[in-house]
Design a protein around this motif. Sequence first.
Motif, PDB file in Angstrom:
ATOM      1  N   ARG A   1     -27.362  45.690  78.732  1.00  9.99           N
ATOM      2  CA  ARG A   1     -26.987  47.084  78.982  1.00  9.99           C
ATOM      3  C   ARG A   1     -25.903  47.103  80.055  1.00  9.99           C
ATOM      4  O   ARG A   1     -26.157  46.740  81.210  1.00  9.99           O
ATOM      5  N   PRO A   2     -24.683  47.499  79.714  1.00 11.95           N
ATOM      6  CA  PRO A   2     -23.606  47.516  80.709  1.00 11.95           C
ATOM      7  C   PRO A   2     -23.890  48.479  81.868  1.00 11.95           C
ATOM      8  O   PRO A   2     -24.542  49.513  81.683  1.00 11.95           O
ATOM      9  N   ASN A   3     -23.400  48.101  83.039  1.00 15.28           N
ATOM     10  CA  ASN A   3     -23.415  49.021  84.181  1.00 15.28           C
ATOM     11  C   ASN A   3     -22.024  49.231  84.754  1.00 15.28           C
ATOM     12  O   ASN A   3     -21.857  49.849  85.800  1.00 15.28           O
ATOM     13  N   ALA A   4     -20.999  48.716  84.063  1.00 12.33           N
ATOM     14  CA  ALA A   4     -19.605  48.956  84.458  1.00 12.33           C
ATOM     15  C   ALA A   4     -18.737  48.966  83.209  1.00 12.33           C
ATOM     16  O   ALA A   4     -18.915  48.130  82.317  1.00 12.33           O
ATOM     17  N   ALA A   5     -17.814  49.919  83.142  1.00  7.87           N
ATOM     18  CA  ALA A   5     -16.880  50.017  82.021  1.00  7.87           C
ATOM     19  C   ALA A   5     -15.472  50.181  82.553  1.00  7.87           C
ATOM     20  O   ALA A   5     -15.221  51.019  83.424  1.00  7.87           O
ATOM     21  N   LEU A   6     -14.543  49.365  82.041  1.00  9.40           N
ATOM     22  CA  LEU A   6     -13.130  49.438  82.386  1.00  9.40           C
ATOM     23  C   LEU A   6     -12.391  49.750  81.089  1.00  9.40           C
ATOM     24  O   LEU A   6     -12.283  48.897  80.207  1.00  9.40           O
ATOM     25  N   LEU A   7     -11.903  50.978  80.965  1.00 12.23           N
ATOM     26  CA  LEU A   7     -11.356  51.459  79.698  1.00 12.23           C
ATOM     27  C   LEU A   7      -9.864  51.726  79.817  1.00 12.23           C
ATOM     28  O   LEU A   7      -9.389  52.208  80.848  1.00 12.23           O
ATOM     29  N   GLN A   8      -9.138  51.430  78.738  1.00 11.35           N
ATOM     30  CA  GLN A   8      -7.711  51.717  78.668  1.00 11.35           C
ATOM     31  C   GLN A   8      -7.444  52.566  77.421  1.00 11.35           C
ATOM     32  O   GLN A   8      -8.162  52.469  76.428  1.00 11.35           O
ATOM     33  N   GLU A   9      -6.366  53.368  77.493  1.00  8.17           N
ATOM     34  CA  GLU A   9      -6.008  54.301  76.425  1.00  8.17           C
ATOM     35  C   GLU A   9      -7.191  55.193  76.055  1.00  8.17           C
ATOM     36  O   GLU A   9      -7.429  55.482  74.881  1.00  8.17           O
ATOM     37  N   VAL A  10      -7.910  55.629  77.072  1.00  9.28           N
ATOM     38  CA  VAL A  10      -9.028  56.546  76.878  1.00  9.28           C
ATOM     39  C   VAL A  10      -8.551  57.957  77.212  1.00  9.28           C
ATOM     40  O   VAL A  10      -7.686  58.141  78.067  1.00  9.28           O
TER      41      VAL A  10
ATOM     42  N   ILE B   1     -13.579  61.319  78.706  1.00  7.37           N
ATOM     43  CA  ILE B   1     -14.226  61.151  80.012  1.00  7.37           C
ATOM     44  C   ILE B   1     -15.165  62.326  80.282  1.00  7.37           C
ATOM     45  O   ILE B   1     -16.291  62.142  80.792  1.00  7.37           O
ATOM     46  N   ARG B   2     -14.749  63.527  79.937  1.00  5.97           N
ATOM     47  CA  ARG B   2     -15.634  64.690  80.105  1.00  5.97           C
ATOM     48  C   ARG B   2     -16.906  64.523  79.282  1.00  5.97           C
ATOM     49  O   ARG B   2     -18.009  64.863  79.739  1.00  5.97           O
TER      50      ARG B   2
ATOM     51  N   ALA C   1     -13.925  57.501  87.332  1.00  6.87           N
ATOM     52  CA  ALA C   1     -12.585  57.731  87.882  1.00  6.87           C
ATOM     53  C   ALA C   1     -11.599  57.577  86.730  1.00  6.87           C
ATOM     54  O   ALA C   1     -11.754  56.687  85.884  1.00  6.87           O
ATOM     55  N   PHE C   2     -10.577  58.442  86.697  1.00 10.27           N
ATOM     56  CA  PHE C   2      -9.608  58.446  85.602  1.00 10.27           C
ATOM     57  C   PHE C   2      -8.206  58.593  86.163  1.00 10.27           C
ATOM     58  O   PHE C   2      -7.974  59.372  87.091  1.00 10.27           O
ATOM     59  N   ALA C   3      -7.253  57.848  85.604  1.00 11.38           N
ATOM     60  CA  ALA C   3      -5.845  57.963  85.967  1.00 11.38           C
ATOM     61  C   ALA C   3      -5.040  58.147  84.690  1.00 11.38           C
ATOM     62  O   ALA C   3      -5.032  57.262  83.822  1.00 11.38           O
ATOM     63  N   PRO C   4      -4.365  59.299  84.513  1.00 16.14           N
ATOM     64  CA  PRO C   4      -3.619  59.539  83.283  1.00 16.14           C
ATOM     65  C   PRO C   4      -2.369  58.676  83.188  1.00 16.14           C
ATOM     66  O   PRO C   4      -1.757  58.329  84.194  1.00 16.14           O
ATOM     67  N   GLY C   5      -2.001  58.352  81.949  1.00 16.65           N
ATOM     68  CA  GLY C   5      -0.764  57.631  81.684  1.00 16.65           C
ATOM     69  C   GLY C   5       0.213  58.521  80.943  1.00 16.65           C
ATOM     70  O   GLY C   5       0.160  59.743  81.035  1.00 16.65           O
ATOM     71  N   ASP C   6       1.089  57.892  80.171  1.00 18.71           N
ATOM     72  CA  ASP C   6       2.127  58.645  79.473  1.00 18.71           C
ATOM     73  C   ASP C   6       1.699  59.106  78.079  1.00 18.71           C
ATOM     74  O   ASP C   6       2.320  59.995  77.500  1.00 18.71           O
TER      75      ASP C   6
END
Length: 290
Positions: free
Chosen positions: A94-103, A108-109, A121-126
């Motif tokens: 069972r994961p306890n950390a997720a590192l996501l890209q192009e999400v 996230i909501r 935590a989320f950081a928008p891209g282009d």
Amino acid sequence: MRSPRALIPLLSVCAAAAVVTAAATGASIEGLPGGGGPAHADGAAPRPAAVTINAVSWNVCGGSDCPSGSAPAKLTKDIVQRMRETEVGGRTVRPNAALLQEVCEGQIRSFKTSLPKWSWAFAPGDGACAAGQGRAGVAIGTDSPLTAQRQIKLPAPAGSSRVALCGEVPSWTTRVCVTQFTAAEDGQWRRKEAGALTTLAGTDRVLVGGDLADVPDSPALDPLYAAYDECDQSGTSRTGANTRQDWQGTALDKTDYLFIGKSAAVSCSVPATPVKTSDHRPLSAVVRYQ
């Protein structure tokens, strides 16, 4: 798959003391530049408690031009399922950390509702997402409080924007970072970005993941391999299972990574079968800091 290796001592007492101090005081990322902080007048700080992190790093490809771009709800469901259960070394964890890209922002909501005990935590891209899902970017999710969240711009050519997102999990005494590079830039730019990411993440207890748009033996990734171990490498060889897929689901090469401190023990897996919802297969790992 990477088999667990024997534990070795933490890199330095001073480095461990710096991380413990930061976790206790809520120090920002700028206050932890790479290798340790001021020495304690009364001697070394206590060694951090052992921790096991079950992590998933995945370029989920949520943008409007992705395999599931027009079906964000289905992709969201698949991501949540992966975060509830993944396979590492032939067993279910069972994961306890997720590192996501192009999400997508909208995803996230949804995660905050589906996984209410997690911090995000989320950081928008282009990139843009379809169906009112907002912008695509990178995200960190942890099932323990995530503090000192900060995003910085990485070196990039004029007209381009590259971001790294980091946070600290005090209960793990670990810094977690995620980013995404692009093949549209040459290797010199990716090397600069890798160097800046290494400086930001530091060299103590870290978890650094992302789609780096390059293969393991590329000189562009030298700063990361010099500072850390990668969860799917074999010994000192820069190897690992292929993660990027073509439109038929065939795995082409490895462009997805999960870097950890050299004091960690790790087991790492990539699915052997195609993943239909993305053009990348997830990278899952059990990381143990003693």
